[in-house]
Design a protein around this motif. Structure first.
Motif, PDB file in Angstrom:
ATOM      1  N   ASN A 199      -3.627   5.628   3.880  1.00  0.00           N
ATOM      2  CA  ASN A 199      -3.368   4.967   2.182  1.00  0.00           C
ATOM      3  C   ASN A 199      -1.413   5.853   2.160  1.00  0.00           C
ATOM      4  O   ASN A 199      -0.654   6.174   2.667  1.00  0.00           O
ATOM      5  N   THR A 200      -1.121   3.837   2.197  1.00  0.00           N
ATOM      6  CA  THR A 200       0.514   4.307   2.299  1.00  0.00           C
ATOM      7  C   THR A 200       1.450   5.098   0.953  1.00  0.00           C
ATOM      8  O   THR A 200       2.433   5.188   1.855  1.00  0.00           O
ATOM      9  N   GLU A 201       0.661   5.148   0.525  1.00  0.00           N
ATOM     10  CA  GLU A 201       1.722   5.315  -0.660  1.00  0.00           C
ATOM     11  C   GLU A 201       1.805   6.756  -0.398  1.00  0.00           C
ATOM     12  O   GLU A 201       2.777   7.771  -0.708  1.00  0.00           O
ATOM     13  N   ALA A 218       4.780   3.764   6.962  1.00  0.00           N
ATOM     14  CA  ALA A 218       3.672   2.418   5.928  1.00  0.00           C
ATOM     15  C   ALA A 218       4.203   1.211   5.744  1.00  0.00           C
ATOM     16  O   ALA A 218       3.450   0.261   5.597  1.00  0.00           O
ATOM     17  N   ASN A 249       2.105  -0.939   7.985  1.00  0.00           N
ATOM     18  CA  ASN A 249       1.189  -1.043   7.097  1.00  0.00           C
ATOM     19  C   ASN A 249       0.713  -1.735   6.028  1.00  0.00           C
ATOM     20  O   ASN A 249      -0.003  -1.715   5.113  1.00  0.00           O
ATOM     21  N   ASN A 287       3.090  -2.174   3.720  1.00  0.00           N
ATOM     22  CA  ASN A 287       3.755  -0.887   2.223  1.00  0.00           C
ATOM     23  C   ASN A 287       5.429  -1.873   1.395  1.00  0.00           C
ATOM     24  O   ASN A 287       5.915  -1.444   3.069  1.00  0.00           O
ATOM     25  N   ASP A 288       5.828  -2.744   1.427  1.00  0.00           N
ATOM     26  CA  ASP A 288       6.888  -2.977   0.697  1.00  0.00           C
ATOM     27  C   ASP A 288       7.887  -2.020   0.563  1.00  0.00           C
ATOM     28  O   ASP A 288       9.140  -2.692  -0.029  1.00  0.00           O
ATOM     29  N   LYS A 289       7.590  -1.542  -0.723  1.00  0.00           N
ATOM     30  CA  LYS A 289       8.145  -0.268  -1.204  1.00  0.00           C
ATOM     31  C   LYS A 289       9.423   0.594  -0.052  1.00  0.00           C
ATOM     32  O   LYS A 289       9.892   1.285  -0.213  1.00  0.00           O
ATOM     33  N   ASP A 299      10.608  -6.650  -3.915  1.00  0.00           N
ATOM     34  CA  ASP A 299      10.275  -5.267  -4.321  1.00  0.00           C
ATOM     35  C   ASP A 299      11.184  -5.191  -5.300  1.00  0.00           C
ATOM     36  O   ASP A 299      13.073  -4.848  -4.740  1.00  0.00           O
TER      37      ASP A 299
END
Length: 333
Positions: free
Chosen positions: A41-43, A68, A71, A73-75, A111
């Motif tokens: 879960n990247t969040e 993240a 995996n 997650n661009d944020k 992003d």
């Protein structure tokens, strides 16, 4: 195990972490976020990164931000860059390289936070030269995408149009940007739009009722400058709806938000016995001492307010400890 079942489980763990954090239970929150992160879960990974950054544990933060990223997650690009921007955890050259590299990677990934932070660098002259043309260019690219901080991007673009930063002054476009910022939940959009109604624009007369409404909405969104703007509006000589009890309410709200203006205005009311306040020099002194403890930066406006207060009380003993604190905290620099 079925991927759908895993997804449901990590989602449950993530929300359990959020619930714990809202209740101030950091230990259990980290436990649940870690369990969720172990299930990709990247969040949750981003939450862990921000948590460890806030505790000064930068190696742990770096691990979770990069996890993240890897995996998908661009944020994470912008958050990782922001950590190196905010903390002296490497040489200046290494920090600059990481900040610019990862913000550019974030912008490539569309992003919006990366666009917002890059524009901030050019606004503040942090790691790059100040460049209003670049700010305007970056913000205009950022509004093409959906994501976090899009409201702030629109708000900053509105400021560009309002003051002619990188473009011609255009009040109508500024107002349009502030309205879009509001749609995206940006409290500062309400504040800036309220300023337009307060002053009037494009041949329109000032509309204090609309200004008040926008400032109040900004305050409901916890904008720290909103109460101060309301107090200033209430004290306009051309505003006939002044109410001393209402002013006292918003002065207190401003003090809670660390508004230097509201501290000094409250002290003035106590010194004069004006508005809804009885004259009370002891309370005025306590108010000013509290102001000095807050380490609020002295702007030119605050310096003028402070000098006006000094003309109202001629007793050197009244000012002795206040002046000492102000100079010790380098407020007067």
């Amino acid at each position: 195990m079925d991927k759908k079942v895993i997804k449901q489980e990590d989602g449950y763990l993530f929300e359990a972490g959020n619930d714990c954090l809202r209740e101030g239970k950091e230990g259990p929150a980290v436990f649940f976020y870690t369990k969720a992160a172990e299930k990709q879960n990247t969040e949750a990974m981003l939450k862990l990164g921000r948590f460890y950054e806030s505790k000064g544990k930068f190696k742990e933060a770096e691990f979770w931000f990069t996890s993240a990223m890897f995996n998908g997650n661009d944020k994470a690009y912008a958050l990782y860059a922001d950590m190196y921007c905010d903390h002296a955890i490497a040489s200046d050259e290494e920090r600059k390289e990481k900040v610019l590299h990862f913000l550019n990677e974030g912008m490539k990934a569309k992003d919006t936070t990366a666009y917002f932070l890059m524009a901030c660098l050019y606004k503040e002259g942090n790691f790059v030269e100040k460049d209003y043309n670049k700010i305007f260019e970056i913000l205009n690219k950022g509004i093409k995408y959906e994501g976090d901080n899009l409201g702030s991007i629109y708000c900053d673009l509105g400021v560009c149009y309002e003051y002619g930063y990188g473009c011609e002054v255009n009040d109508l476009k500024a107002v349009e940007c502030y309205k879009k910022a509001i749609e995206k939940g940006c409290s500062r959009g309400y504040l800036n739009l309220g300023n337009y109604f307060k002053c009037g624009y494009e041949g329109q007369e000032p509309d204090y009722a609309k200004a008040f409404d926008n400032y109040h909405k900004a305050m409901l969104l916890k904008d720290e400058l909103a109460a101060e703007h309301i107090v200033k509006l209430l004290n306009l000589k051309t505003f006939d709806a002044y109410n001393c009890d209402v002013e006292e309410l918003y002065l207190q709200k401003g003090i809670e938000a660390d508004s230097g203006y509201c501290y000094l205005m409250t002290a003035k009311r106590l010194i004069e016995g004006s508005g809804s306040f009885d004259k009370n020099l002891d309370e005025a002194h306590r108010c000013l001492m509290d102001f000095t403890y807050r380490k609020i930066k002295f702007t030119e406006e605050l310096k003028e307010q402070f000098e006006e207060l000094k003309t109202l009380v001629n007793d050197p003993d009244f000012w002795k400890d206040i002046d000492k604190n102000l100079k010790g905290g380098q407020h007067l620099c």
